[in-house]
Write a protein that holds these residues in place. Structure first.
Motif, PDB file in Angstrom:
ATOM      1  N   ALA A  69      -6.688   4.396 -24.526  1.00  0.00           N
ATOM      2  CA  ALA A  69      -5.471   4.162 -25.311  1.00  0.00           C
ATOM      3  C   ALA A  69      -4.242   4.148 -24.401  1.00  0.00           C
ATOM      4  O   ALA A  69      -4.220   4.788 -23.353  1.00  0.00           O
ATOM      5  CB  ALA A  69      -5.306   5.259 -26.356  1.00  0.00           C
ATOM      6  N   LYS A  70      -3.210   3.406 -24.839  1.00  0.00           N
ATOM      7  CA  LYS A  70      -1.969   3.281 -24.060  1.00  0.00           C
ATOM      8  C   LYS A  70      -1.032   4.451 -24.373  1.00  0.00           C
ATOM      9  O   LYS A  70       0.100   4.270 -24.810  1.00  0.00           O
ATOM     10  CB  LYS A  70      -1.295   1.947 -24.372  1.00  0.00           C
ATOM     11  CG  LYS A  70      -2.126   0.735 -23.957  1.00  0.00           C
ATOM     12  CD  LYS A  70      -1.412  -0.558 -24.296  1.00  0.00           C
ATOM     13  CE  LYS A  70      -2.241  -1.765 -23.851  1.00  0.00           C
ATOM     14  NZ  LYS A  70      -1.559  -3.043 -24.164  1.00  0.00           N
ATOM     15  N   ALA A  71      -1.536   5.659 -24.151  1.00  0.00           N
ATOM     16  CA  ALA A  71      -0.784   6.871 -24.480  1.00  0.00           C
ATOM     17  C   ALA A  71       0.329   7.104 -23.466  1.00  0.00           C
ATOM     18  O   ALA A  71       0.124   6.974 -22.257  1.00  0.00           O
ATOM     19  CB  ALA A  71      -1.726   8.067 -24.519  1.00  0.00           C
ATOM     20  N   ILE A  72       1.506   7.444 -23.979  1.00  0.00           N
ATOM     21  CA  ILE A  72       2.665   7.716 -23.126  1.00  0.00           C
ATOM     22  C   ILE A  72       3.341   9.016 -23.584  1.00  0.00           C
ATOM     23  O   ILE A  72       3.112   9.460 -24.702  1.00  0.00           O
ATOM     24  CB  ILE A  72       3.683   6.544 -23.171  1.00  0.00           C
ATOM     25  CG1 ILE A  72       4.072   6.201 -24.622  1.00  0.00           C
ATOM     26  CG2 ILE A  72       3.165   5.355 -22.422  1.00  0.00           C
ATOM     27  CD1 ILE A  72       5.168   5.160 -24.755  1.00  0.00           C
ATOM     28  N   PRO A  73       4.114   9.623 -22.672  1.00  0.00           N
ATOM     29  CA  PRO A  73       4.456   9.173 -21.335  1.00  0.00           C
ATOM     30  C   PRO A  73       3.321   9.415 -20.341  1.00  0.00           C
ATOM     31  O   PRO A  73       2.494  10.299 -20.545  1.00  0.00           O
ATOM     32  CB  PRO A  73       5.664  10.039 -20.969  1.00  0.00           C
ATOM     33  CG  PRO A  73       5.410  11.327 -21.689  1.00  0.00           C
ATOM     34  CD  PRO A  73       4.780  10.911 -22.999  1.00  0.00           C
ATOM     35  N   LYS A  74       3.321   8.614 -19.307  1.00  0.00           N
ATOM     36  CA  LYS A  74       2.369   8.783 -18.218  1.00  0.00           C
ATOM     37  C   LYS A  74       3.171   8.856 -16.925  1.00  0.00           C
ATOM     38  O   LYS A  74       3.917   7.933 -16.589  1.00  0.00           O
ATOM     39  CB  LYS A  74       1.396   7.605 -18.184  1.00  0.00           C
ATOM     40  CG  LYS A  74       0.324   7.700 -17.133  1.00  0.00           C
ATOM     41  CD  LYS A  74      -0.690   8.792 -17.435  1.00  0.00           C
ATOM     42  CE  LYS A  74      -1.687   8.368 -18.479  1.00  0.00           C
ATOM     43  NZ  LYS A  74      -2.855   9.277 -18.532  1.00  0.00           N
ATOM     44  N   LEU A  75       3.023   9.978 -16.222  1.00  0.00           N
ATOM     45  CA  LEU A  75       3.717  10.173 -14.954  1.00  0.00           C
ATOM     46  C   LEU A  75       2.763   9.835 -13.810  1.00  0.00           C
ATOM     47  O   LEU A  75       1.695  10.435 -13.690  1.00  0.00           O
ATOM     48  CB  LEU A  75       4.195  11.625 -14.841  1.00  0.00           C
ATOM     49  CG  LEU A  75       5.060  12.019 -13.636  1.00  0.00           C
ATOM     50  CD1 LEU A  75       5.862  13.276 -13.965  1.00  0.00           C
ATOM     51  CD2 LEU A  75       4.250  12.267 -12.376  1.00  0.00           C
ATOM     52  N   ILE A  76       3.144   8.853 -12.993  1.00  0.00           N
ATOM     53  CA  ILE A  76       2.332   8.425 -11.852  1.00  0.00           C
ATOM     54  C   ILE A  76       3.023   8.894 -10.572  1.00  0.00           C
ATOM     55  O   ILE A  76       4.202   8.595 -10.350  1.00  0.00           O
ATOM     56  CB  ILE A  76       2.182   6.882 -11.826  1.00  0.00           C
ATOM     57  CG1 ILE A  76       1.615   6.384 -13.172  1.00  0.00           C
ATOM     58  CG2 ILE A  76       1.292   6.437 -10.673  1.00  0.00           C
ATOM     59  CD1 ILE A  76       1.912   4.920 -13.449  1.00  0.00           C
ATOM     60  N   VAL A  77       2.308   9.658  -9.771  1.00  0.00           N
ATOM     61  CA  VAL A  77       2.869  10.168  -8.517  1.00  0.00           C
ATOM     62  C   VAL A  77       2.559   9.172  -7.400  1.00  0.00           C
ATOM     63  O   VAL A  77       1.399   8.865  -7.125  1.00  0.00           O
ATOM     64  CB  VAL A  77       2.284  11.545  -8.155  1.00  0.00           C
ATOM     65  CG1 VAL A  77       2.946  12.075  -6.884  1.00  0.00           C
ATOM     66  CG2 VAL A  77       2.466  12.529  -9.301  1.00  0.00           C
ATOM     67  N   ILE A  78       3.618   8.680  -6.757  1.00  0.00           N
ATOM     68  CA  ILE A  78       3.477   7.660  -5.720  1.00  0.00           C
ATOM     69  C   ILE A  78       3.957   8.215  -4.385  1.00  0.00           C
ATOM     70  O   ILE A  78       5.009   8.884  -4.315  1.00  0.00           O
ATOM     71  CB  ILE A  78       4.302   6.410  -6.097  1.00  0.00           C
ATOM     72  CG1 ILE A  78       3.746   5.792  -7.389  1.00  0.00           C
ATOM     73  CG2 ILE A  78       4.291   5.374  -4.972  1.00  0.00           C
ATOM     74  CD1 ILE A  78       4.669   4.803  -8.046  1.00  0.00           C
ATOM     75  N   ASN A  79       3.191   7.973  -3.353  1.00  0.00           N
ATOM     76  CA  ASN A  79       3.595   8.314  -1.989  1.00  0.00           C
ATOM     77  C   ASN A  79       4.699   7.345  -1.582  1.00  0.00           C
ATOM     78  O   ASN A  79       4.467   6.141  -1.505  1.00  0.00           O
ATOM     79  CB  ASN A  79       2.395   8.197  -1.051  1.00  0.00           C
ATOM     80  CG  ASN A  79       2.714   8.583   0.377  1.00  0.00           C
ATOM     81  OD1 ASN A  79       3.790   8.299   0.895  1.00  0.00           O
ATOM     82  ND2 ASN A  79       1.761   9.225   1.030  1.00  0.00           N
TER      83      ASN A  79
END
Length: 205
Positions: free
Chosen positions: A128-138
């Motif tokens: 499912a397109k559940a939000i919020p989604k926090l993506i950690v980026i280098n």
């Protein structure tokens, strides 16, 4: 994945830009996202009030502030959100305060789910397109290291257990969820993300 992240970052918003975008749309009786309805606009208005309150009252614990400031590496937190999302309204002010507390180690960027389907499809929750989604980026490599969301474990368990018992997500459990956030005061989210960041930072060269 890097291409999807790069595209999303190109059209991302700072926290203040995101707040302004949602507020401007509300003045036109609109919400963010492809779908428009009085219900979603109403949710956006409630969320505006919640975020204003949390910005004034939310505190990041001193120990977590020190941990964030002591990170060895630099990161981007790319958050997928929408103005009508109740969980996002509870969590974005925490993300913003934690990023600010890091004193430059973390930069917060926000993108809208419906405008970034390619990115969203890489970070589904139970399909499912559940939000919020926090993506950690280098920040140095542009690669995604981890992701978190759409809600802290206690809140997720509340929703899961209610759905098992009643078979639906209705207004009753949505109210229960907001009360859970109110009583938790952001602590669970801070602790979970703090642990994730310390773990990641110990692994990144």
């Amino acid at each position: 994945m890097k291409i999807a992240i790069g595209k999303a970052l190109f059209k991302s918003h700072s926290y203040s830009e995101y707040r302004k975008l949602v507020s401007d749309l509300l003045r036109s009786e609109k919400s963010t996202g492809k779908e428009q309805s009085p219900e979603l606009t109403n949710y956006s208005g409630l969320n505006e009030t919640r975020m204003n309150r949390l910005e004034k009252t939310m505190k990041i614990s001193e120990g977590i502030v020190e941990n964030l400031k002591s990170l060895k590496n630099e990161y981007i937190w790319l958050v997928i959100s929408e103005g009508w999302c109740g969980d996002a309204a509870q969590l974005l002010p925490i993300f913003d305060k934690m990023a600010t507390a890091s004193e430059g180690k973390i930069e917060l960027k926000i993108v809208l789910r419906d405008e970034n389907e390619e990115l969203m499809n890489l970070f589904l929750t139970n399909k499912a397109k559940a939000i919020p989604k926090l993506i950690v980026i280098n920040r140095e490599t542009g690669g995604a290291l981890a992701h978190w969301g759409p809600r802290p474990k206690g809140a997720a368990d509340l929703i899961t257990n209610y759905k098992k018992e009643h078979g639906v997500i209705d207004e009753t459990v949505k109210t229960d969820l907001q009360l859970w956030y109110l009583h938790d005061k952001g602590l669970s989210t801070q602790l979970e993300i703090n642990e994730m960041m310390l773990d990641l930072d110990s692994q990144v060269d």
